[in-house]
Design an enzyme around this catalytic site. Structure first.
Site, PDB file in Angstrom:
ATOM      1  N   ASN A 221       0.805  -1.229   0.000  1.00  0.00           N
ATOM      2  CA  ASN A 221       0.000   0.000   0.000  1.00  0.00           C
ATOM      3  C   ASN A 221       0.837   1.279   0.000  1.00  0.00           C
ATOM      4  OD1 ASN A 221       1.013  -0.088   2.580  1.00  0.00           O
ATOM      5  ND2 ASN A 221      -0.937   0.138   3.627  1.00  0.00           N
TER       6      ASN A 221
ATOM      7  N   GLU B 156       2.058  10.265  -4.712  1.00  0.00           N
ATOM      8  CA  GLU B 156       0.978  10.756  -5.573  1.00  0.00           C
ATOM      9  C   GLU B 156       0.869  12.276  -5.573  1.00  0.00           C
ATOM     10  OE1 GLU B 156      -2.051   8.238  -3.879  1.00  0.00           O
ATOM     11  OE2 GLU B 156      -2.585   9.681  -2.339  1.00  0.00           O
TER      12      GLU B 156
ATOM     13  N   HIS C  36       3.788   7.702   1.058  1.00  0.00           N
ATOM     14  CA  HIS C  36       3.539   6.766   2.160  1.00  0.00           C
ATOM     15  C   HIS C  36       4.501   5.591   1.996  1.00  0.00           C
ATOM     16  CE1 HIS C  36       0.983   3.205   3.743  1.00  0.00           C
ATOM     17  NE2 HIS C  36       1.632   3.756   4.753  1.00  0.00           N
TER      18      HIS C  36
ATOM     19  N   HIS D  80       3.465   6.243  11.614  1.00  0.00           N
ATOM     20  CA  HIS D  80       2.309   5.529  12.186  1.00  0.00           C
ATOM     21  C   HIS D  80       2.600   4.068  12.510  1.00  0.00           C
ATOM     22  CE1 HIS D  80       0.861   5.577   7.699  1.00  0.00           C
ATOM     23  NE2 HIS D  80       1.615   4.517   7.895  1.00  0.00           N
TER      24      HIS D  80
ATOM     25  N   PRO E 234      -4.573   9.298   5.269  1.00  0.00           N
ATOM     26  CA  PRO E 234      -4.995   9.115   3.874  1.00  0.00           C
ATOM     27  C   PRO E 234      -6.283   8.301   3.761  1.00  0.00           C
ATOM     28  CG  PRO E 234      -3.245   7.591   4.417  1.00  0.00           C
ATOM     29  CD  PRO E 234      -3.452   8.448   5.637  1.00  0.00           C
TER      30      PRO E 234
ATOM     31  N   SER F 259      -8.157   6.569   0.228  1.00  0.00           N
ATOM     32  CA  SER F 259      -7.756   5.548  -0.752  1.00  0.00           C
ATOM     33  C   SER F 259      -7.430   6.299  -2.034  1.00  0.00           C
ATOM     34  CB  SER F 259      -8.890   4.555  -0.989  1.00  0.00           C
ATOM     35  OG  SER F 259      -9.925   5.183  -1.744  1.00  0.00           O
TER      36      SER F 259
ATOM     37  N   HIS G 227      -4.749   5.700  11.146  1.00  0.00           N
ATOM     38  CA  HIS G 227      -3.643   5.994  10.213  1.00  0.00           C
ATOM     39  C   HIS G 227      -4.110   5.997   8.774  1.00  0.00           C
ATOM     40  CE1 HIS G 227      -3.565   1.814   9.072  1.00  0.00           C
ATOM     41  NE2 HIS G 227      -2.367   1.859   8.540  1.00  0.00           N
ATOM     42  N   GLY G 228      -5.401   5.738   8.565  1.00  0.00           N
ATOM     43  CA  GLY G 228      -5.962   5.731   7.218  1.00  0.00           C
ATOM     44  C   GLY G 228      -7.414   5.313   7.297  1.00  0.00           C
ATOM     45  N   ALA G 229      -7.924   4.796   6.174  1.00  0.00           N
ATOM     46  CA  ALA G 229      -9.314   4.330   6.158  1.00  0.00           C
ATOM     47  C   ALA G 229      -9.415   2.927   6.752  1.00  0.00           C
ATOM     48  CB  ALA G 229      -9.849   4.341   4.731  1.00  0.00           C
TER      49      ALA G 229
END
Length: 463
Positions: free
Chosen positions: A223, A227, A253, A335, A367, A369, A391-393
């Site tokens: 992952n 970007e 990331h 993270h 973040p 996705s 730390h994300g979704a």
């Protein structure tokens, strides 16, 4: 005198007939294979006579410790009750992740814990798990990718560039970012992290320096990404005095590459040998922070974290140069790490495995996705969450499930609908693999406040 050193040689030298002999033989086998037996015995004699002079020494420290205060290896039982904990967004979290946290909370060293709203099952601690311990560091509580982190650079470039200069931006990511186990940059950059003493004083880490040098400025598989996207600052009271509005952002990331993975593997092995636990929680084996191995892991972990930061610095420096623009802001956070932090008035070690530090006023990036926004956040210092946030979704489909149930055409359709260009990336990183980031953020309003968003537009991942 035989060529190979034996326990008998050490006993003749005056070593006590205890575990110090096994420790010394193991140590010599690991670090002194090519050194002559006579030379090793001379050194070992010096350590035997004055072990206190060698405490903390990278080469002989563990032998000195075995002579002065041997690490006690004893089987630990779990407590019958859990330490205090909090769960955020409980209805969105799978039961297995909760059970993993419950087990961790029964460790004799556990003080408190928390589960973030993006949590899902992991190894040892669940991803999204936070655990405070007393005088103990759990290598698998930090994770294999030590110092895995986010870094966002904001540029004063009009957002129209994302469409108007799309091909140039795609080429920058395609040609100037490197991913996976084997890709490295042709032109290597140096970094002050390689001057760090740990690369000299810790024999195990010393072996990893060359690979770390080669991998500087590269990203892992899975992952990890680099970007371009649109940053929207929504809070007037932001930390950079930026006017509310839209900017171009570069978000990366990734973590500490082979350096962190090898450190995690080595010290997890040592922890499992020193800290036998019931089989289902053996991955939560810890190192006593006051022992030689505990101190050494702490130094190595911090080095890996700083190396991960150096990798992001290199990525952003390379790309910033190609953009020809100076950044107006930079936000970054680990993270996957452990910190010394006060919990209930006592210093503890707080492990965040897939969780963002969110002390009062602390900045971070969460973040979403490929097709969902990420959030620029400021911590609220919530004590119940051990000052942490997601730390994300978080995943809703495992990598295997993605491969079994999704098709490439479905993924392409989703990307097209959100006007996202993807370079590389496997089906296991499909946008549908992730939870709804808006729900996740709604479940942690008491943990962070939102300062802005980052919407991906050109995404580069491992092929």
């Amino acid at each position: 005198m035989g060529k190979k050193l034996s326990g008998k040689d050490l006993i003749k030298l005056g070593f006590p007939k205890n575990n110090s002999i096994n420790v010394t033989l193991g140590h010599i086998n690991r670090y002194h294979k090519r050194i002559k037996k006579e030379q090793i015995l001379t050194e070992a004699k010096k350590v035997l006579l004055n072990p206190e002079n060698y405490k903390g020494d990278g080469v002989w420290g563990k032998v000195a410790e075995s002579l002065l205060s041997p690490v006690e290896v004893k089987r630990h039982a779990l407590k019958t009750t859990r330490s205090p904990f909090a769960i955020y967004g409980e209805n969105e979290i799978d039961d297995q992740a909760k059970y993993q946290l419950y087990d961790a909370l029964k460790l004799p060293v556990a003080v408190a814990g928390a589960l973030m709203p993006d949590a899902h099952t992991g190894y040892g601690l669940p991803i999204g798990g936070v655990l405070a311990t007393q005088d103990a560091v759990i290598p698998y509580g930090v994770g294999v990718d030590i110092g895995c982190r986010m870094c966002l650079t904001i540029y004063p470039i009009p957002v129209s560039f994302l469409k108007g200069k799309k091909h140039q931006l795609e080429n920058i990511l395609a040609e100037h970012t490197k991913f996976g186990m084997y890709e490295t940059h042709k032109i290597k950059h140096d970094h002050e992290v390689f001057e760090r003493g740990e690369f000299t004083t810790i024999p195990f880490v010393k072996r990893l320096k060359d690979k770390a040098y080669k991998q500087l400025g590269t990203s892992g598989g899975g992952n990890h990404f680099v970007e371009f996207g649109e940053v929207t600052i929504t809070d007037v009271d932001n930390a950079w005095d930026l006017p509310v509005g839209s900017y171009i952002g570069l978000l990366s990331h990734s973590g500490s590459r082979g350096l962190g993975a090898n450190i995690a593997k080595h010290y997890t092995y040592l922890a499992t040998k020193q800290c036998p636990l019931p089989k289902h929680v053996q991955q939560l084996a810890w190192l006593d922070i006051n022992t030689h191995d505990g101190q050494e892991y702490w130094l190595a972990m911090n080095l890996a974290g700083d190396y991960a930061k150096a990798c992001h610095d290199d990525i952003h420096r390379r790309i910033g140069k190609l953009l020809g623009s100076r950044p107006v802001a930079k936000i970054e956070n680990h993270h996957n790490f452990a910190w010394k932090q006060e919990v209930n008035g006592e210093e503890c070690i707080v492990h965040r495995k897939g969780a963002t530090p969110a002390a009062k006023g602390e900045l971070g990036i969460i973040p979403g996705s490929m097709t969902a926004p990420g959030f620029i956040v400021r911590g609220l210092g919530n004590e119940a969450s051990l000052q942490s946030a997601s730390h994300g979704a978080g995943r809703v489909l495992s990598r295997r499930k993605c491969k079994e149930t999704l098709t490439r055409s479905e993924v392409k359709k989703e990307l097209k609908a959100h006007e996202v260009t993807l370079i590389g990336g496997g089906i296991d990183e499909a946008p549908m693999a992730y939870k709804d980031i808006h729900k996740v953020m709604a479940n942690q309003q008491e943990l962070v406040e939102v300062l802005g968003t980052f919407t991906p537009k050109i995404v580069r991942m491992d092929t």
